[in-house]
Design a protein around this motif. Structure first.
Motif, PDB file in Angstrom:
ATOM      1  N   ALA A 123       0.913  -1.333  -0.029  1.00 47.90           N
ATOM      2  CA  ALA A 123      -0.078  -0.063  -0.045  1.00 47.90           C
ATOM      3  C   ALA A 123       0.878   1.241   0.173  1.00 47.90           C
ATOM      4  CB  ALA A 123      -1.015   0.042   1.072  1.00 47.90           C
ATOM      5  N   GLU A 124       1.862   1.405   0.682  1.00 45.74           N
ATOM      6  CA  GLU A 124       2.696   2.481   0.844  1.00 45.74           C
ATOM      7  C   GLU A 124       3.516   2.713  -0.212  1.00 45.74           C
ATOM      8  OE1 GLU A 124       6.607   4.057   3.496  1.00 45.74           O
ATOM      9  OE2 GLU A 124       5.251   2.632   4.339  1.00 45.74           O
ATOM     10  N   ALA A 125       4.093   1.644  -0.871  1.00 45.65           N
ATOM     11  CA  ALA A 125       4.912   1.728  -2.148  1.00 45.65           C
ATOM     12  C   ALA A 125       4.170   2.443  -3.369  1.00 45.65           C
ATOM     13  CB  ALA A 125       5.514   0.266  -2.383  1.00 45.65           C
ATOM     14  N   LEU A 126       2.707   1.799  -3.343  1.00 45.15           N
ATOM     15  CA  LEU A 126       1.862   2.078  -4.506  1.00 45.15           C
ATOM     16  C   LEU A 126       0.997   3.392  -4.364  1.00 45.15           C
ATOM     17  CD1 LEU A 126       0.923  -1.686  -5.827  1.00 45.15           C
ATOM     18  CD2 LEU A 126       2.949  -0.103  -6.351  1.00 45.15           C
ATOM     19  N   ASN A 127       1.001   3.950  -3.060  1.00 44.02           N
ATOM     20  CA  ASN A 127       0.281   5.079  -2.651  1.00 44.02           C
ATOM     21  C   ASN A 127      -1.216   4.679  -2.668  1.00 44.02           C
ATOM     22  OD1 ASN A 127       0.158   7.661  -1.615  1.00 44.02           O
ATOM     23  ND2 ASN A 127      -0.007   8.652  -3.766  1.00 44.02           N
ATOM     24  N   LEU A 128      -1.547   3.580  -2.301  1.00 51.09           N
ATOM     25  CA  LEU A 128      -2.956   3.164  -2.111  1.00 51.09           C
ATOM     26  C   LEU A 128      -3.339   2.775  -0.654  1.00 51.09           C
ATOM     27  CD1 LEU A 128      -2.831   0.424  -5.289  1.00 51.09           C
ATOM     28  CD2 LEU A 128      -3.863   2.654  -5.005  1.00 51.09           C
ATOM     29  N   SER A 129      -4.552   2.746  -0.324  1.00 48.28           N
ATOM     30  CA  SER A 129      -4.613   2.155   0.965  1.00 48.28           C
ATOM     31  C   SER A 129      -4.591   0.700   1.235  1.00 48.28           C
ATOM     32  CB  SER A 129      -6.235   2.856   1.345  1.00 48.28           C
ATOM     33  OG  SER A 129      -7.125   1.993   0.614  1.00 48.28           O
ATOM     34  N   ARG A 130      -4.355   0.605   2.683  1.00 43.60           N
ATOM     35  CA  ARG A 130      -4.366  -0.871   3.007  1.00 43.60           C
ATOM     36  C   ARG A 130      -5.580  -1.433   2.736  1.00 43.60           C
ATOM     37  NH1 ARG A 130      -1.353  -0.761   8.836  1.00 43.60           N
ATOM     38  NH2 ARG A 130       0.510   0.321   8.147  1.00 43.60           N
ATOM     39  N   ALA A 131      -6.767  -0.768   2.802  1.00 49.44           N
ATOM     40  CA  ALA A 131      -8.090  -1.379   2.515  1.00 49.44           C
ATOM     41  C   ALA A 131      -8.303  -1.824   1.158  1.00 49.44           C
ATOM     42  CB  ALA A 131      -9.242  -0.386   2.751  1.00 49.44           C
ATOM     43  N   GLU A 132      -7.575  -0.975   0.068  1.00 49.09           N
ATOM     44  CA  GLU A 132      -7.561  -1.242  -1.255  1.00 49.09           C
ATOM     45  C   GLU A 132      -6.681  -2.514  -1.592  1.00 49.09           C
ATOM     46  OE1 GLU A 132      -7.669   2.890  -3.850  1.00 49.09           O
ATOM     47  OE2 GLU A 132      -6.278   2.759  -2.312  1.00 49.09           O
ATOM     48  N   ILE A 133      -5.359  -2.373  -0.921  1.00 46.69           N
ATOM     49  CA  ILE A 133      -4.584  -3.836  -1.274  1.00 46.69           C
ATOM     50  C   ILE A 133      -5.255  -4.885  -0.706  1.00 46.69           C
ATOM     51  CG2 ILE A 133      -2.283  -4.778  -0.871  1.00 46.69           C
ATOM     52  CD1 ILE A 133      -2.410  -2.295  -2.829  1.00 46.69           C
ATOM     53  N   HIS A 134      -5.679  -4.731   0.520  1.00 51.33           N
ATOM     54  CA  HIS A 134      -6.485  -5.998   1.121  1.00 51.33           C
ATOM     55  C   HIS A 134      -7.832  -6.389   0.082  1.00 51.33           C
ATOM     56  CE1 HIS A 134      -9.614  -7.825   3.703  1.00 51.33           C
ATOM     57  NE2 HIS A 134      -8.668  -8.550   4.518  1.00 51.33           N
ATOM     58  N   GLY A 135      -8.439  -5.390  -0.347  1.00 48.54           N
ATOM     59  CA  GLY A 135      -9.583  -5.791  -1.308  1.00 48.54           C
ATOM     60  C   GLY A 135      -9.340  -6.551  -2.359  1.00 48.54           C
ATOM     61  N   ILE A 136      -7.860  -6.210  -2.779  1.00 53.18           N
ATOM     62  CA  ILE A 136      -7.538  -7.045  -4.090  1.00 53.18           C
ATOM     63  C   ILE A 136      -7.225  -8.346  -3.781  1.00 53.18           C
ATOM     64  CG2 ILE A 136      -5.463  -7.194  -5.885  1.00 53.18           C
ATOM     65  CD1 ILE A 136      -5.533  -3.982  -5.788  1.00 53.18           C
ATOM     66  N   VAL A 137      -6.458  -8.628  -2.677  1.00 52.64           N
ATOM     67  CA  VAL A 137      -6.005  -9.599  -2.271  1.00 52.64           C
ATOM     68  C   VAL A 137      -7.200 -10.755  -2.157  1.00 52.64           C
ATOM     69  CG1 VAL A 137      -4.784 -11.051  -0.381  1.00 52.64           C
ATOM     70  CG2 VAL A 137      -3.809  -8.991  -1.593  1.00 52.64           C
ATOM     71  N   THR A 138      -8.299 -10.255  -1.429  1.00 50.03           N
ATOM     72  CA  THR A 138      -9.382 -10.876  -1.159  1.00 50.03           C
ATOM     73  C   THR A 138     -10.394 -11.108  -2.411  1.00 50.03           C
ATOM     74  OG1 THR A 138     -10.480  -9.192   0.003  1.00 50.03           O
ATOM     75  CG2 THR A 138      -9.226 -10.534   1.611  1.00 50.03           C
ATOM     76  N   PHE A 139     -10.281 -10.288  -3.231  1.00 50.59           N
ATOM     77  CA  PHE A 139     -11.218 -10.347  -4.232  1.00 50.59           C
ATOM     78  C   PHE A 139     -10.799 -11.575  -5.318  1.00 50.59           C
ATOM     79  CE2 PHE A 139     -12.493  -9.427  -8.576  1.00 50.59           C
ATOM     80  CZ  PHE A 139     -13.954  -9.296  -8.427  1.00 50.59           C
ATOM     81  N   TYR A 140      -9.560 -11.727  -5.566  1.00 52.08           N
ATOM     82  CA  TYR A 140      -9.061 -12.543  -6.571  1.00 52.08           C
ATOM     83  C   TYR A 140      -8.931 -13.754  -6.179  1.00 52.08           C
ATOM     84  CZ  TYR A 140      -8.761  -8.711  -9.940  1.00 52.08           C
ATOM     85  OH  TYR A 140      -9.112  -7.517 -10.930  1.00 52.08           O
ATOM     86  N   HIS A 141      -9.489 -14.813  -6.617  1.00 50.78           N
ATOM     87  CA  HIS A 141      -9.125 -16.179  -6.028  1.00 50.78           C
ATOM     88  C   HIS A 141      -7.827 -16.982  -5.984  1.00 50.78           C
ATOM     89  CE1 HIS A 141     -13.546 -16.674  -5.332  1.00 50.78           C
ATOM     90  NE2 HIS A 141     -13.808 -16.349  -6.546  1.00 50.78           N
ATOM     91  N   ASP A 142      -7.046 -16.363  -6.989  1.00 52.83           N
ATOM     92  CA  ASP A 142      -5.417 -16.827  -7.314  1.00 52.83           C
ATOM     93  C   ASP A 142      -4.689 -16.586  -6.091  1.00 52.83           C
ATOM     94  OD1 ASP A 142      -5.910 -18.579  -9.235  1.00 52.83           O
ATOM     95  OD2 ASP A 142      -5.087 -16.961 -10.620  1.00 52.83           O
ATOM     96  N   PHE A 143      -4.810 -15.482  -5.247  1.00 53.55           N
ATOM     97  CA  PHE A 143      -4.303 -15.025  -4.198  1.00 53.55           C
ATOM     98  C   PHE A 143      -4.452 -15.787  -2.867  1.00 53.55           C
ATOM     99  CE2 PHE A 143      -4.177 -11.054  -6.443  1.00 53.55           C
ATOM    100  CZ  PHE A 143      -2.714 -11.071  -7.082  1.00 53.55           C
ATOM    101  N   ARG A 144      -3.526 -16.209  -2.070  1.00 57.00           N
ATOM    102  CA  ARG A 144      -3.647 -16.980  -0.896  1.00 57.00           C
ATOM    103  C   ARG A 144      -3.099 -16.113   0.322  1.00 57.00           C
ATOM    104  NH1 ARG A 144      -0.398 -20.657  -3.733  1.00 57.00           N
ATOM    105  NH2 ARG A 144      -1.505 -21.876  -4.881  1.00 57.00           N
ATOM    106  N   ARG A 145      -4.060 -16.124   1.268  1.00 59.93           N
ATOM    107  CA  ARG A 145      -3.648 -15.588   2.486  1.00 59.93           C
ATOM    108  C   ARG A 145      -2.595 -16.383   3.571  1.00 59.93           C
ATOM    109  NH1 ARG A 145      -6.612 -11.192   3.939  1.00 59.93           N
ATOM    110  NH2 ARG A 145      -4.858 -10.683   5.380  1.00 59.93           N
ATOM    111  N   GLN A 146      -2.697 -17.590   3.332  1.00 58.76           N
ATOM    112  CA  GLN A 146      -1.767 -18.339   4.099  1.00 58.76           C
ATOM    113  C   GLN A 146      -1.054 -19.333   2.891  1.00 58.76           C
ATOM    114  OE1 GLN A 146      -2.063 -18.620   7.481  1.00 58.76           O
ATOM    115  NE2 GLN A 146      -3.381 -16.641   7.086  1.00 58.76           N
ATOM    116  N   PRO A 147      -0.053 -20.006   3.551  1.00 60.39           N
ATOM    117  CA  PRO A 147       0.883 -20.797   2.521  1.00 60.39           C
ATOM    118  C   PRO A 147      -0.045 -21.989   2.340  1.00 60.39           C
ATOM    119  CG  PRO A 147       2.022 -20.143   4.620  1.00 60.39           C
ATOM    120  CD  PRO A 147       0.608 -19.768   4.715  1.00 60.39           C
TER     121      PRO A 147
END
Length: 158
Positions: A49-73
């Protein structure tokens, strides 16, 4: 087999810096992080979020929206079962539910021994040989309980 590097913020910063100037950098950055670490660790969210000048909520939203991203190994192996219409019409849903029940896990979960993660995907483009799956990126067609038993045995090294 899935391999990953243990998380370090220094390595994550290198990855983010290498992809931050891409058009629409969030997806390339997150894919690169997952390729390296096997998942998107919680610690990565504020860093990206900091590197891309986006909010944490925006990055969290991307990670949780796309099925290909995993939150756990993931487990040592990943089985992606198609859940789209063609595979459903060829008994894919029942075959998948049988596997999940046998393993005692749900969609997106990993077996207790860490050998196999089962994920649902929507259309692998293998409709002619439905029901289908990807096992560690390799296509498998015409799935049935016997085929999936073989996959589980291989994942467990039996």
């Amino acid at each position: 087999m899935i391999t990953s590097t243990p998380w370090t913020s220094d390595r994550a910063r290198e990855i983010v810096a290498a992809h931050a100037r891409c058009d629409g950098a969030a997806l390339p950055v997150l894919h690169a992080l997952q390729d390296e670490f096997g998942h998107i660790p919680d610690e990565a969210i504020p860093l990206v979020a900091e590197a891309l000048n986006l909010s944490r909520a925006e990055i969290h939203g991307i990670v949780t929206f796309y099925h290909d991203f995993r939150r756990q190994p993931a487990g040592r192996h990943v089985l992606k079962l198609c859940r789209a219409e063609a595979c459903q019409s060829m008994n894919g849903a029942a075959v998948a539910q049988g596997l999940l029940a046998t393993l005692g896990i749900g969609w997106g979960e990993t077996t207790p021994d860490g050998s196999l993660t089962v994920e649902g995907v929507f259309c692998l483009g293998l409709c002619a040989c439905a029901p289908s799956a990807l096992y560690d990126g390799e296509p498998i067609g015409r799935l049935d309980p016997g085929t999936l038993d073989e996959v589980v045995r291989e994942a467990r090294g039996l």
